[in-house]
Design a protein around this motif. Structure first.
Motif, PDB file in Angstrom:
ATOM      1  N   LYS A 208       0.911  -1.214  -0.049  1.00  0.00           N
ATOM      2  CA  LYS A 208       0.008  -0.285   0.300  1.00  0.00           C
ATOM      3  C   LYS A 208       0.912   1.143  -0.080  1.00  0.00           C
ATOM      4  CE  LYS A 208      -3.483   2.914   1.239  1.00  0.00           C
ATOM      5  NZ  LYS A 208      -4.110   2.718   2.359  1.00  0.00           N
ATOM      6  N   ALA A 209       1.769   1.251   0.792  1.00  0.00           N
ATOM      7  CA  ALA A 209       2.959   2.194   0.773  1.00  0.00           C
ATOM      8  C   ALA A 209       3.288   2.979  -0.573  1.00  0.00           C
ATOM      9  CB  ALA A 209       4.060   2.041   1.767  1.00  0.00           C
ATOM     10  N   GLU A 210       3.549   1.852  -1.371  1.00  0.00           N
ATOM     11  CA  GLU A 210       3.798   2.192  -2.776  1.00  0.00           C
ATOM     12  C   GLU A 210       3.234   3.410  -3.443  1.00  0.00           C
ATOM     13  OE1 GLU A 210       4.527  -1.299  -4.722  1.00  0.00           O
ATOM     14  OE2 GLU A 210       6.238  -2.043  -3.660  1.00  0.00           O
ATOM     15  N   SER A 211       2.055   3.349  -3.084  1.00  0.00           N
ATOM     16  CA  SER A 211       1.078   4.275  -3.690  1.00  0.00           C
ATOM     17  C   SER A 211       0.491   5.463  -2.862  1.00  0.00           C
ATOM     18  CB  SER A 211      -0.309   3.485  -4.164  1.00  0.00           C
ATOM     19  OG  SER A 211      -1.048   3.092  -3.019  1.00  0.00           O
ATOM     20  N   VAL A 212       0.886   5.693  -1.863  1.00  0.00           N
ATOM     21  CA  VAL A 212       0.403   6.599  -0.696  1.00  0.00           C
ATOM     22  C   VAL A 212       1.650   7.941  -1.264  1.00  0.00           C
ATOM     23  CG1 VAL A 212       0.282   7.433   1.549  1.00  0.00           C
ATOM     24  CG2 VAL A 212      -0.233   5.162   1.064  1.00  0.00           C
ATOM     25  N   PRO A 213       1.166   9.094  -1.293  1.00  0.00           N
ATOM     26  CA  PRO A 213       2.048  10.172  -1.628  1.00  0.00           C
ATOM     27  C   PRO A 213       2.430  10.831  -0.440  1.00  0.00           C
ATOM     28  CG  PRO A 213      -0.505  10.832  -1.904  1.00  0.00           C
ATOM     29  CD  PRO A 213      -0.215   9.361  -1.338  1.00  0.00           C
ATOM     30  N   ASN A 214       3.505  11.544  -0.611  1.00  0.00           N
ATOM     31  CA  ASN A 214       4.169  12.493   0.480  1.00  0.00           C
ATOM     32  C   ASN A 214       4.491  11.707   1.776  1.00  0.00           C
ATOM     33  OD1 ASN A 214       3.695  14.720  -0.926  1.00  0.00           O
ATOM     34  ND2 ASN A 214       1.270  14.768  -0.454  1.00  0.00           N
ATOM     35  N   ARG A 215       5.070  10.669   1.335  1.00  0.00           N
ATOM     36  CA  ARG A 215       5.605   9.696   2.662  1.00  0.00           C
ATOM     37  C   ARG A 215       6.836  10.238   3.351  1.00  0.00           C
ATOM     38  NH1 ARG A 215       5.360   6.050  -1.717  1.00  0.00           N
ATOM     39  NH2 ARG A 215       7.519   5.681  -1.694  1.00  0.00           N
ATOM     40  N   GLY A 216       7.533  11.444   2.910  1.00  0.00           N
ATOM     41  CA  GLY A 216       8.643  11.981   3.409  1.00  0.00           C
ATOM     42  C   GLY A 216       9.530  10.973   3.011  1.00  0.00           C
ATOM     43  N   TYR A 217      10.920  11.214   3.903  1.00  0.00           N
ATOM     44  CA  TYR A 217      12.171  10.412   3.404  1.00  0.00           C
ATOM     45  C   TYR A 217      12.397   9.678   4.487  1.00  0.00           C
ATOM     46  CZ  TYR A 217      17.147   9.501   2.706  1.00  0.00           C
ATOM     47  OH  TYR A 217      18.221   8.500   2.522  1.00  0.00           O
ATOM     48  N   TYR A 218      12.781  10.204   5.768  1.00  0.00           N
ATOM     49  CA  TYR A 218      13.446   9.581   6.939  1.00  0.00           C
ATOM     50  C   TYR A 218      12.758   8.385   7.438  1.00  0.00           C
ATOM     51  CZ  TYR A 218      16.503   9.392  11.132  1.00  0.00           C
ATOM     52  OH  TYR A 218      17.349   9.093  11.954  1.00  0.00           O
ATOM     53  N   PHE A 219      11.191   8.403   7.432  1.00  0.00           N
ATOM     54  CA  PHE A 219      10.563   7.235   7.798  1.00  0.00           C
ATOM     55  C   PHE A 219       9.566   6.564   6.849  1.00  0.00           C
ATOM     56  CE2 PHE A 219      11.134  10.012  11.575  1.00  0.00           C
ATOM     57  CZ  PHE A 219      11.686   9.052  12.257  1.00  0.00           C
ATOM     58  N   ASP A 220      10.294   6.651   5.350  1.00  0.00           N
ATOM     59  CA  ASP A 220       9.358   6.172   4.378  1.00  0.00           C
ATOM     60  C   ASP A 220       9.713   4.730   4.369  1.00  0.00           C
ATOM     61  OD1 ASP A 220       8.565   5.252   1.801  1.00  0.00           O
ATOM     62  OD2 ASP A 220       9.770   6.574   0.525  1.00  0.00           O
ATOM     63  N   LEU A 221       8.749   4.097   4.623  1.00  0.00           N
ATOM     64  CA  LEU A 221       8.643   2.371   4.886  1.00  0.00           C
ATOM     65  C   LEU A 221       9.168   1.783   3.545  1.00  0.00           C
ATOM     66  CD1 LEU A 221       5.427   1.594   6.690  1.00  0.00           C
ATOM     67  CD2 LEU A 221       7.704   2.298   7.747  1.00  0.00           C
ATOM     68  N   VAL A 222       8.931   2.312   2.286  1.00  0.00           N
ATOM     69  CA  VAL A 222       9.327   1.651   0.903  1.00  0.00           C
ATOM     70  C   VAL A 222      10.575   1.879   0.925  1.00  0.00           C
ATOM     71  CG1 VAL A 222       9.196   1.727  -1.400  1.00  0.00           C
ATOM     72  CG2 VAL A 222       7.052   2.280  -0.019  1.00  0.00           C
ATOM     73  N   GLN A 223      11.286   3.011   1.267  1.00  0.00           N
ATOM     74  CA  GLN A 223      12.951   3.088   1.037  1.00  0.00           C
ATOM     75  C   GLN A 223      13.456   2.117   2.168  1.00  0.00           C
ATOM     76  OE1 GLN A 223      14.187   4.485  -1.577  1.00  0.00           O
ATOM     77  NE2 GLN A 223      12.109   4.747  -2.350  1.00  0.00           N
ATOM     78  N   MET A 224      12.958   2.411   3.307  1.00  0.00           N
ATOM     79  CA  MET A 224      13.494   1.509   4.468  1.00  0.00           C
ATOM     80  C   MET A 224      13.605  -0.273   4.099  1.00  0.00           C
ATOM     81  SD  MET A 224      11.711   3.424   7.783  1.00  0.00           S
ATOM     82  CE  MET A 224      12.586   2.306   8.834  1.00  0.00           C
ATOM     83  N   LYS A 225      12.427  -0.613   3.425  1.00  0.00           N
ATOM     84  CA  LYS A 225      12.507  -1.923   3.153  1.00  0.00           C
ATOM     85  C   LYS A 225      13.517  -2.457   2.096  1.00  0.00           C
ATOM     86  CE  LYS A 225      10.787  -6.182   3.198  1.00  0.00           C
ATOM     87  NZ  LYS A 225      11.355  -6.757   2.037  1.00  0.00           N
ATOM     88  N   LYS A 226      13.692  -1.630   1.260  1.00  0.00           N
ATOM     89  CA  LYS A 226      14.745  -1.807   0.164  1.00  0.00           C
ATOM     90  C   LYS A 226      16.102  -1.737   0.615  1.00  0.00           C
ATOM     91  CE  LYS A 226      12.518   0.811  -3.680  1.00  0.00           C
ATOM     92  NZ  LYS A 226      12.610   1.956  -4.509  1.00  0.00           N
ATOM     93  N   MET A 227      16.355  -0.930   1.766  1.00  0.00           N
ATOM     94  CA  MET A 227      17.739  -1.140   2.401  1.00  0.00           C
ATOM     95  C   MET A 227      17.849  -2.137   3.360  1.00  0.00           C
ATOM     96  SD  MET A 227      19.410   1.148   0.904  1.00  0.00           S
ATOM     97  CE  MET A 227      21.018   1.452   1.817  1.00  0.00           C
ATOM     98  N   ALA A 228      16.709  -2.717   4.005  1.00  0.00           N
ATOM     99  CA  ALA A 228      16.493  -3.645   4.950  1.00  0.00           C
ATOM    100  C   ALA A 228      16.768  -4.818   4.191  1.00  0.00           C
ATOM    101  CB  ALA A 228      15.265  -3.616   5.538  1.00  0.00           C
ATOM    102  N   ASP A 229      16.483  -5.031   2.922  1.00  0.00           N
ATOM    103  CA  ASP A 229      16.452  -6.330   2.027  1.00  0.00           C
ATOM    104  C   ASP A 229      18.054  -6.517   1.907  1.00  0.00           C
ATOM    105  OD1 ASP A 229      13.984  -6.760   1.983  1.00  0.00           O
ATOM    106  OD2 ASP A 229      13.298  -5.991   0.023  1.00  0.00           O
ATOM    107  N   LYS A 230      18.732  -5.571   2.076  1.00  0.00           N
ATOM    108  CA  LYS A 230      20.066  -5.592   1.975  1.00  0.00           C
ATOM    109  C   LYS A 230      21.084  -5.797   3.134  1.00  0.00           C
ATOM    110  CE  LYS A 230      19.976  -2.829  -2.324  1.00  0.00           C
ATOM    111  NZ  LYS A 230      20.326  -1.478  -2.972  1.00  0.00           N
ATOM    112  N   ASN A 231      20.377  -5.749   4.255  1.00  0.00           N
ATOM    113  CA  ASN A 231      20.650  -5.730   5.631  1.00  0.00           C
ATOM    114  C   ASN A 231      21.520  -4.663   5.776  1.00  0.00           C
ATOM    115  OD1 ASN A 231      19.733  -8.299   6.578  1.00  0.00           O
ATOM    116  ND2 ASN A 231      21.243  -9.251   5.150  1.00  0.00           N
TER     117      ASN A 231
END
Length: 356
Positions: A208-231
């Protein structure tokens, strides 16, 4: 000047010497193979200790940061915020401050939120329901499993849970609960310094987060997950604190989570029995926290009690929010023991007797 008293506070809580020492390992960079191995191991231990397969995200912040991340990444417009204390109010406020349409459910302080309080306020337009598992201002343990089940019987919003003073002190049965987000920090029942927020989150929230606008940067779950997948962490992590978390998770595994939860229950029952005998409890019977007890102050002068306890090597917490002047709080979580709680209560008795 060093602090020598033992903390029986609501948080930050007592951090053992050996835990602090575990954080003194040589520094590593957060884009190295050594760091990848550290984070991978921590995530594996978080899954094992919490008995969950949910995604794990971590952020260098207090838990409030990831509560905001839930709202910004998971809610396009409308949410339902449940509150029976200061921290439920805070999550409602986080929604409002981020421009969401927040339908608010308010339950009397000291009372637990029940499914019947929630269901009438739901409709299919509500995207998420936010709730606090263990309300730190009142020491009420809300029946989040019952609430989530009732919500899902007719609607399918996200279930967002603030587990700040519940995780690692109370078995929330995550496999049954299946929250879309469960958020906590290091400075409560994990008995670490503050500075790291942790979230267990569902695949459907991330989608769902992928389609939600204005997620910000620091706590953007989409970007956090991308990095978490790489540990990796999205932003620079508190490496030393992660060493401490790794140490504490090993300690949890050695103790056994069932034993850990039982120890917390035993400490809580000891404090509750003392409070019922001497001053009175604030929280509704049957819904009392195993990590915090809120005690009616009565005629006790809290400042004098706290002063006397500090002179003896102990510290507790004042009341909070609307009941700050009429209650005080004892935290019994983390690495504290039943014997230490017994010693605290003995000293409270002696301090109060000396003030008569």
């Amino acid at each position: 000047m060093s602090v020598t008293h033992t903390l029986f506070t609501v948080g930050p809580v007592e951090v053992r010497k050996e835990v602090l020492e575990s954080m003194t390992k040589p520094m590593i960079t957060h884009r190295s193979k050594e760091y990848e191995k550290l984070q991978e191991g921590i995530v594996e231990k978080l899954h094992k200790t919490l008995d969950t397969d949910l995604n794990i995200l971590m952020s260098p912040a207090s838990a409030s940061g990831l509560l905001e991340g839930c709202v910004r990444s998971g809610v396009s417009s409308r949410m339902l915020g449940l509150s029976n204390g200061s921290f439920g109010d805070r999550w409602q406020g986080i929604g409002t401050e981020n421009g969401k349409d927040v339908r608010k459910v308010k339950v009397a302080w000291g009372k637990a939120i029940k499914p019947a309080d929630v269901v009438p306020h739901l409709d299919d337009g509500i995207e998420a329901v936010t709730m606090v598992a263990n309300e730190s201002s009142t020491a009420v343990l809300n029946p989040v499993g019952e609430i989530a089940k009732a919500v899902r019987e007719k609607h399918d919003p996200f279930i967002f849970i603030d587990a700040v003073t519940a995780a690692y002190g109370t078995d929330l049965k995550l496999r049954e609960l299946e929250p879309d987000a469960l958020v906590f920090g290091t400075q409560k029942a994990l008995a670490l310094p503050p500075g790291l927020a942790i979230m267990c989150c569902s695949d459907r929230l991330l989608k769902k987060a992928e389609s939600v606008p204005n997620r910000g940067y620091y706590f953007d779950l989409v970007q956090m997950k991308k990095m978490a997948d790489k540990n990796y962490s999205l932003t620079t992590p508190p490496v030393s604190l992660l060493y401490g978390l790794d140490f504490q998770l090993d300690r949890c595994l050695r103790e056994g989570m069932a034993n850990r939860y039982a120890r917390h229950r035993q400490m809580a029952e000891m404090v509750r029995n003392w409070a019922k005998k001497n001053l009175g409890l604030y929280a509704e019977p049957g819904y009392m926290s195993d990590t915090i007890t809120v005690i009616q102050r009565g005629s006790v002068d809290f400042s004098k009690l706290q002063k006397g306890l500090k002179e003896r090597g102990y510290e507790i917490s004042n009341g909070y929010g609307d009941i700050k002047e009429t209650t005080f709080r004892i935290g019994h979580m983390g690495d504290l023991t039943v014997e230490e709680v017994r010693g605290l209560l003995k000293n409270i008795d002696e301090v109060l007797e000396g003030q008569k």
